[in-house]
Scaffold this motif. Structure first.
Motif, PDB file in Angstrom:
ATOM      1  N   GLU A   1       0.854  -1.375   0.025  1.00 10.90           N
ATOM      2  CA  GLU A   1       0.061   0.126   0.094  1.00 10.90           C
ATOM      3  C   GLU A   1       0.876   1.291  -0.116  1.00 10.90           C
ATOM      4  O   GLU A   1       0.515   2.171   0.639  1.00 10.90           O
ATOM      5  CB  GLU A   1      -1.049   0.124   1.129  1.00 10.90           C
ATOM      6  CG  GLU A   1      -2.115  -1.070   1.300  1.00 10.90           C
ATOM      7  CD  GLU A   1      -3.108  -0.698   0.241  1.00 10.90           C
ATOM      8  OE1 GLU A   1      -3.125   0.349  -0.370  1.00 10.90           O
ATOM      9  OE2 GLU A   1      -4.004  -1.800   0.177  1.00 10.90           O
TER      10      GLU A   1
ATOM     11  N   SER B   1       1.219   3.690  -1.881  1.00 12.70           N
ATOM     12  CA  SER B   1       0.330   4.663  -2.416  1.00 12.70           C
ATOM     13  C   SER B   1       0.050   5.824  -1.636  1.00 12.70           C
ATOM     14  O   SER B   1      -0.083   6.856  -1.829  1.00 12.70           O
ATOM     15  CB  SER B   1      -0.716   4.298  -3.404  1.00 12.70           C
ATOM     16  OG  SER B   1      -1.854   3.817  -2.849  1.00 12.70           O
TER      17      SER B   1
ATOM     18  N   GLN C   1      -4.536   4.676  -7.464  1.00 16.11           N
ATOM     19  CA  GLN C   1      -5.449   5.178  -6.339  1.00 16.11           C
ATOM     20  C   GLN C   1      -5.073   6.682  -6.047  1.00 16.11           C
ATOM     21  O   GLN C   1      -4.323   7.269  -6.574  1.00 16.11           O
ATOM     22  CB  GLN C   1      -5.181   4.113  -5.245  1.00 16.11           C
ATOM     23  CG  GLN C   1      -5.678   3.304  -5.141  1.00 16.11           C
ATOM     24  CD  GLN C   1      -5.668   2.084  -3.922  1.00 16.11           C
ATOM     25  OE1 GLN C   1      -5.408   2.661  -2.782  1.00 16.11           O
ATOM     26  NE2 GLN C   1      -5.517   0.749  -4.157  1.00 16.11           N
TER      27      GLN C   1
ATOM     28  N   HIS D   1     -11.033   9.523   1.153  1.00 17.73           N
ATOM     29  CA  HIS D   1      -9.356   9.704   1.335  1.00 17.73           C
ATOM     30  C   HIS D   1      -9.046   8.843   2.720  1.00 17.73           C
ATOM     31  O   HIS D   1      -7.998   8.599   2.701  1.00 17.73           O
ATOM     32  CB  HIS D   1      -9.255  11.156   1.517  1.00 17.73           C
ATOM     33  CG  HIS D   1      -9.184  11.984   0.239  1.00 17.73           C
ATOM     34  ND1 HIS D   1     -10.216  12.420  -0.571  1.00 17.73           N
ATOM     35  CD2 HIS D   1      -7.863  12.143  -0.486  1.00 17.73           C
ATOM     36  CE1 HIS D   1      -9.594  13.112  -1.592  1.00 17.73           C
ATOM     37  NE2 HIS D   1      -8.366  12.877  -1.530  1.00 17.73           N
TER      38      HIS D   1
ATOM     39  N   GLN E   1      -8.177   5.138   2.695  1.00 15.16           N
ATOM     40  CA  GLN E   1      -7.109   4.475   1.981  1.00 15.16           C
ATOM     41  C   GLN E   1      -6.255   3.559   3.015  1.00 15.16           C
ATOM     42  O   GLN E   1      -6.153   3.898   4.014  1.00 15.16           O
ATOM     43  CB  GLN E   1      -6.044   5.676   1.584  1.00 15.16           C
ATOM     44  CG  GLN E   1      -6.695   6.420   0.408  1.00 15.16           C
ATOM     45  CD  GLN E   1      -5.400   7.583   0.233  1.00 15.16           C
ATOM     46  OE1 GLN E   1      -4.552   7.379  -0.444  1.00 15.16           O
ATOM     47  NE2 GLN E   1      -5.904   8.782   0.700  1.00 15.16           N
TER      48      GLN E   1
ATOM     49  N   ASN F   1     -10.364   8.807  -9.880  1.00 13.12           N
ATOM     50  CA  ASN F   1      -9.524   8.102  -9.055  1.00 13.12           C
ATOM     51  C   ASN F   1     -10.162   7.990  -7.837  1.00 13.12           C
ATOM     52  O   ASN F   1      -9.926   7.111  -6.902  1.00 13.12           O
ATOM     53  CB  ASN F   1      -7.851   8.870  -8.908  1.00 13.12           C
ATOM     54  CG  ASN F   1      -8.132  10.215  -8.403  1.00 13.12           C
ATOM     55  OD1 ASN F   1      -9.009  10.944  -8.478  1.00 13.12           O
ATOM     56  ND2 ASN F   1      -7.074  10.773  -7.842  1.00 13.12           N
TER      57      ASN F   1
ATOM     58  N   TYR G   1     -12.431   4.957  -8.080  1.00 17.15           N
ATOM     59  CA  TYR G   1     -11.798   3.768  -8.075  1.00 17.15           C
ATOM     60  C   TYR G   1     -11.299   3.247  -6.744  1.00 17.15           C
ATOM     61  O   TYR G   1     -11.147   2.320  -6.465  1.00 17.15           O
ATOM     62  CB  TYR G   1     -10.544   4.041  -9.223  1.00 17.15           C
ATOM     63  CG  TYR G   1      -9.482   3.016  -9.171  1.00 17.15           C
ATOM     64  CD1 TYR G   1      -9.863   1.793  -9.953  1.00 17.15           C
ATOM     65  CD2 TYR G   1      -8.377   2.894  -8.638  1.00 17.15           C
ATOM     66  CE1 TYR G   1      -8.983   0.891 -10.066  1.00 17.15           C
ATOM     67  CE2 TYR G   1      -7.243   1.895  -8.570  1.00 17.15           C
ATOM     68  CZ  TYR G   1      -7.521   0.880  -9.451  1.00 17.15           C
ATOM     69  OH  TYR G   1      -6.478   0.048  -9.456  1.00 17.15           O
ATOM     70  N   THR G   2     -10.666   4.330  -5.932  1.00 18.96           N
ATOM     71  CA  THR G   2     -10.141   4.151  -4.884  1.00 18.96           C
ATOM     72  C   THR G   2     -11.343   3.548  -3.777  1.00 18.96           C
ATOM     73  O   THR G   2     -11.128   2.553  -3.166  1.00 18.96           O
ATOM     74  CB  THR G   2      -9.571   5.115  -3.958  1.00 18.96           C
ATOM     75  OG1 THR G   2      -8.439   5.658  -4.882  1.00 18.96           O
ATOM     76  CG2 THR G   2      -9.051   4.809  -2.541  1.00 18.96           C
TER      77      THR G   2
ATOM     78  N   THR H   1     -12.121  -0.226  -4.900  1.00 18.58           N
ATOM     79  CA  THR H   1     -11.178  -1.227  -4.446  1.00 18.58           C
ATOM     80  C   THR H   1     -11.032  -1.333  -2.810  1.00 18.58           C
ATOM     81  O   THR H   1     -10.128  -2.403  -2.457  1.00 18.58           O
ATOM     82  CB  THR H   1      -9.808  -0.684  -5.209  1.00 18.58           C
ATOM     83  OG1 THR H   1      -9.417   0.457  -4.628  1.00 18.58           O
ATOM     84  CG2 THR H   1      -9.854  -0.763  -6.684  1.00 18.58           C
ATOM     85  N   ARG H   2     -11.806  -0.323  -2.272  1.00 22.37           N
ATOM     86  CA  ARG H   2     -11.645  -1.008  -0.661  1.00 22.37           C
ATOM     87  C   ARG H   2     -12.783  -2.069  -0.312  1.00 22.37           C
ATOM     88  O   ARG H   2     -12.585  -2.625   0.692  1.00 22.37           O
ATOM     89  CB  ARG H   2     -12.112   0.332   0.064  1.00 22.37           C
ATOM     90  CG  ARG H   2     -11.437   1.673   0.008  1.00 22.37           C
ATOM     91  CD  ARG H   2      -9.949   1.556   0.218  1.00 22.37           C
ATOM     92  NE  ARG H   2      -9.185   0.993  -0.986  1.00 22.37           N
ATOM     93  CZ  ARG H   2      -8.155   0.445  -1.016  1.00 22.37           C
ATOM     94  NH1 ARG H   2      -7.575   0.036   0.214  1.00 22.37           N
ATOM     95  NH2 ARG H   2      -7.516   0.236  -2.240  1.00 22.37           N
TER      96      ARG H   2
END
Length: 723
Positions: free
Chosen positions: A426, A428, A456, A652, A655, A677, A680-681, A684-685
Motif C-alpha cells: 500500500e 500509494s 489510487q 480519502h 485508503q 481516481n 476507483y479507490t 477497491t476498498r
C-alpha cells in the motif's frame, strides 16, 4: 443579591450541573456558597469542573424571568477550600491519590483550619499524622500546589478572552509554564494545541495587544498558511501563491508578508528553493524529508545487494510450478526484478497478482537464508499483509520504533533495520515524511520493494511519493495489468479496471453471489433511506455481515445531507442510539461506537486513519477507552477531539483499509469531488461486496472525470538528477 450589578465572587461546592452544552461549555449549575450554604443558580461557561468540585465563581446578578435571579458567571474555576468542612470534603474527594475519607478526617482533626498553611508551607509536618509518610506528604503538597496553579492560570487565560474549553486544553498542554509561553508567543497555540487554529490564536494575541502589522503575527500567519497548504497534500508551494494566501489571511500589505517569509527563512522554519526558474516555499521539515528521500534512495542504489539468486529463469519456473499458475510477461518481469534490482516498484490494480508475487518473493528469498521484513502504512493493511503471507507484518511506525514513549528517531543507533529485503505494501498512501523515516531507518544494503496501486488517491499527508518515484525514472517499475482468472470472476475487480479505463461499471443483477451492485435513487433523501436500510438490515440479513465490524459507508465529501458528518449522525442514531456518551464539539461519542483517529498521536501510538471501537465512557471524568484491535488506548478531555464517529468516512480516509462490505454514496450534489481516481479507490476498498447508492449521472461524471488535484512537490525533479 437581586439588585447588585457589580461583579461578585463566591466560593463553594458545585452541587449539580443542571445543563451543559458540550460544544462550547455553556451551562446552568447549582452552587452551594459558603459560609452560609446559600444555594445559587449560575449560568456561564464551565469546563474542567464537575458536580462535587469546589469552585470559585465570579459574575453579576441578573433577573431572568420566569426563573428569577441568576448569577451570570464571567468565570468558574477550581478552588481551594478554606473551611474545615470544605478541606475535609476536598481531601476525601479522591482528587489526591492515596488520600481517602479516613486520612482526610485525621488531617483535619490534627491541624484544623491551619491545615492549608501546613500543606502549603510545611508539608513535612503532615507526617505527624499516623498513616502519612514522607512520600504521601509530598503527594498531597504537589496536588494542592497544582490546583492552586491551575486556578491562577485559568483566571489568567480567561481574563484575556480565552474560552474555558480552550483554557483547559492549554493548561493541560503547557502546565505551569502557560502564562510565560502564551505571553511570549500566543501564536504557538496554533501549532501546539489541536483544535486551535491561527484565527483563534490571533484573537487571543489581540487580547494581549499584539498589533495587526506585528512581524510576529505576520510570521505566524505565513507559517499557518504554509501548514494549511501541506494539509491539502502539498509538500511545497510556489512562493507567489503562498504570499497571496497569507496576504488574504492577514489583511496586511504584501511587503509585510514577504518580510515575514524572509524572517522565517532566516530562523530556519521555512526553506525557499528555486526549480525551473520559479521559487517554491517549504516548511523546513518537509524540505529536509524530500532531501533525505533523495539521499536515501541514492545510498540504497549505490550499495550492493545481499541477495544473490542465480539462474532466474529456473526460479520463475519453480514459482509457476509451486503456485500452479502461468505468469504473464509483466509478472515474470516483476519476479525477476525483485531478485536482481536493489529498489523496485510493483504497481497494479486489484486481481493482478501483487499478493501472490509478494508471497513467492518472500519464499524464494527465505529459502536462500535471507531475511525479509514486511510493513504497511496502516494497522489494517499490515494485518491483511500478514494474513496473505502467513508472516508477521507491522505498521511502518512500529517497524521503525515510532511507538509511544520512544525517544528514538528512525536511523538512531540501534534503530536501523538490517533485514536483507524490505517489502512495503500500500505504498500509494505513504507520504513524504513517512517515507523519509523509512529510508533513514533501513540499512543501505537492504533491497527495497515498493508495492502499491499508482491509480489510487495520493496519500492523506503531503507529497505523492509513489507517483514521484515512478515519474522520475530512477527506479525500475513494473506495472501489472493482466487479471488472474479467479479474480476476473469478481465484478468488483472487473469494474475497478473498467473505471480506471473510463468505462461505466457493470451492475449486478441482484442474484445471489453477486459482489457489485448499483442502486439508483435520484432524491438525496431517498439515497439516505437506502443507506440506512442497507447497513442496518439488508446487508446483515442477506450476507451475514456485522454492521459495525464489516460494513463501511464511504462518501466523497464531509458536508451536506450525503456527506460523512450527516451520514454518521444518521447511522449512529440507527445502530447505537443509547449508552453512556460524551459530546466533543458537535460530535457525540458513545460506548460501542466505531471511531477513527484524525491525527497522528505518537504518545498514544495511534495514527491518522486508525479505526477502533469505544469500549468504555465515563462522562463524569470525561475519559474513554478505545480498542484499536492490537491495544486499548485511554482518551481524556485533552485528546478526545482527535476522534470521530466512523460508521461513514471519506474515501480519502479509507485508503490503506479494506472492508468486507462497502456502501458508496455517490450523488451529483458531491460536485467537483466526482473524480475517477476517487471512485476507483472507493471500489477497491471492498473485499466481498460493493454497493453504490446514488444517481446514475454522478456515476457517469465520476467515471469520465480524469481530473486529479495537482500536488506541489519537487521530489521527482530531485530523483531525476540521479538517473
Amino acid at each position: 443579591m437581586n439588585g447588585a450589578q457589580e461583579d461578585r465572587e463566591y466560593e463553594g461546592v458545585l452541587e449539580k450541573v443542571v445543563f451543559r452544552r458540550e460544544e462550547n461549555g455553556w451551562g446552568v449549575v447549582r452552587i452551594i456558597a459558603e459560609p452560609d450554604m446559600t444555594p445559587i443558580t449560575a449560568t456561564g461557561t464551565i469546563f474542567g469542573v464537575e458536580a462535587g468540585d469546589r469552585v470559585l465563581v465570579r459574575g453579576r446578578w441578573v433577573n431572568r424571568d420566569p426563573w428569577g435571579p441568576q448569577l451570570q458567571m464571567s468565570s468558574c474555576l477550581p478552588a481551594k477550600p478554606r473551611t474545615v468542612q470544605g478541606i475535609e470534603e476536598y481531601l476525601s474527594s479522591g482528587f489526591i491519590r492515596g488520600v481517602g475519607s479516613g486520612i482526610a478526617r485525621k488531617l483535619v482533626e490534627a491541624f484544623g483550619v491551619g491545615l492549608v498553611d501546613v500543606i502549603e508551607k510545611g508539608p513535612e509536618r503532615l507526617t505527624e499524622v499516623p498513616g502519612i509518610g514522607p512520600k504521601r506528604a509530598r503527594t498531597i503538597h504537589a496536588a494542592w500546589k497544582e490546583l492552586h496553579e491551575m486556578s491562577d492560570i485559568m483566571i489568567f487565560l480567561q481574563s484575556h478572552g480565552v474560552s474555558a474549553a480552550y483554557a483547559y486544553k492549554i493548561f493541560t498542554f503547557y502546565g505551569k509554564d502557560t502564562p510565560r509561553i502564551v505571553q511570549e508567543n500566543p501564536y504557538r497555540l496554533s501549532y501546539d494545541i489541536f483544535g486551535i487554529g491561527f484565527r483563534t490564536a490571533d484573537r487571543i494575541a489581540s487580547g494581549f495587544g499584539v498589533p495587526k502589522d506585528s512581524p510576529a503575527r505576520a510570521r505566524a500567519g505565513v507559517a499557518y498558511a504554509l501548514s494549511e497548504i501541506s494539509e491539502q497534500g502539498h509538500a511545497c508551494c510556489p512562493l507567489d501563491g503562498l504570499v497571496k494566501k497569507a496576504v488574504s489571511l492577514l489583511e496586511v500589505p504584501e511587503l509585510v508578508v514577504r518580510e515575514a517569509v524572509e524572517g522565517l527563512r532566516q530562523e530556519g522554519q521555512v526553506v525557499v528553493e528555486e526549480a525551473s526558474g520559479r521559487p517554491y516555499a517549504y516548511l523546513a521539515f518537509l524540505h529536509e524529508a524530500e532531501k533525505s528521500i533523495e539521499e536515501g534512495l541514492k545510498a540504497l542504489m549505490e550499495t550492493p545487494s545481499r541477495i544473490a539468486v542465480p539462474n532466474i529463469p529456473a526460479v520463475v519456473k519453480w514459482f509457476e510450478g509451486t503456485y500452479g499458475m502461468e505468469l504473464a510477461g509483466e509478472q515474470r518481469e516483476a519476479l525477476a526484478a525483485a531478485l536482481t534490482e536493489k529498489v523496485l516498484v510493483i504497481t497494479g490494480g486489484p486481481g493482478t497478482g501483487k499478493t501472490t508475487l509478494i508471497r513467492g518473493i518472500i519464499e524464494i528469498v527465505e529459502r536462500r537464508g535471507k531475511s525479509v521484513a514486511l510493513c504497511a502504512p496502516t494497522g489494517r493493511a499490515a494485518k491483511r499483509m500478514s494474513e496473505a503471507t502467513l508472516r508477521e507484518a507491522k505498521t511502518i511506525h512500529r517497524l521503525f520504533g515510532l511507538q509511544p514513549g520512544s525517544a528514538h528517531e528512525p536511523g538512531d543507533e540501534g534503530r536501523t533495520l538490517s533485514a536483507d529485503m524490505l517489502i512495503i505494501d500500500e505504498t500509494s498512501m505513504v507520504d513524504t515524511l513517512l517515507f523519509s523515516w523509512v529510508l533513514k531507518g533501513i540499512d543501505p544494503g537492504t533491497t527495497l520493494i515498493l508495492v502499491g496501486d499508482a491509480d489510487q488517491l495520493p496519500p492523506v499527508g503531503p507529497g505523492s511519493v509513489l507517483l514521484d518515484i515512478i515519474r522520475s525514472g530512477l527506479v525500475k517499475t513494473v506495472r501489472l495489468t493482466t487479471i488472474f482468472r479467479q479474480a476476473g470472476e469478481s465484478l468488483i475487480v472487473v469494474n475497478a479496471h473498467r473505471i480506471n479505463k473510463g468505462l461505466m461499471p457493470h451492475a449486478g443483477d441482484g442474484e445471489a453471489g453477486g459482489d457489485f451492485f448499483f442502486i439508483h435513487r435520484e432524491n438525496p433523501s431517498d439515497v439516505l433511506d437506502v443507506v440506512r436500510e442497507l447497513v442496518a438490515n439488508r446487508i446483515p440479513g442477506r450476507f451475514g455481515l456485522d454492521p459495525f465490524r464489516d460494513v463501511q459507508v464511504l462518501s466523497p465529501m464531509h458536508k451536506g445531507l450525503l456527506g460523512v458528518e450527516n451520514l454518521n449522525l444518521e447511522l449512529q442514531k440507527l445502530l447505537n442510539p443509547e449508552g453512556r456518551a460524551l459530546t466533543i464539539g458537535s460530535r457525540r461519542l458513545c460506548e460501542g461506537d466505531k471511531v477513527m483517529q484524525l491525527r497522528n498521536n505518537y504518545d498514544n501510538g495511534v495514527y491518522n486513519g486508525d479505526m477502533g471501537t469505544i469500549l468504555f465512557v465515563d462522562p463524569g471524568k470525561r475519559i474513554m477507552d478505545v480498542d484499536f484491535e492490537d491495544r486499548i488506548v485511554r482518551y481524556d478531555g485533552a485528546d478526545m477531539d482527535e476522534l470521530a464517529v466512523a460508521y461513514a468516512c471519506s474515501i480519502h480516509k479509507s485508503q490503506g483499509n479494506e472492508y468486507p462490505a462497502v456502501v458508496l454514496v455517490l450523488h451529483t450534489q458531491h460536485g467537483i469531488m466526482l473524480q475517477r481516481n476517487l471512485l476507483y479507490t472507493a471500489v477497491t476498498r471492498g473485499r466481498s461486496l460493493v454497493t453504490v447508492v446514488g444517481n446514475r449521472k454522478a456515476l457517469e461524471i465520476a467515471t469520465g472525470n480524469m481530473t486529479k488535484a495537482h500536488r506541489y512537490t519537487l521530489l521527482a525533479e530531485r530523483l531525476k538528477r540521479l538517473v
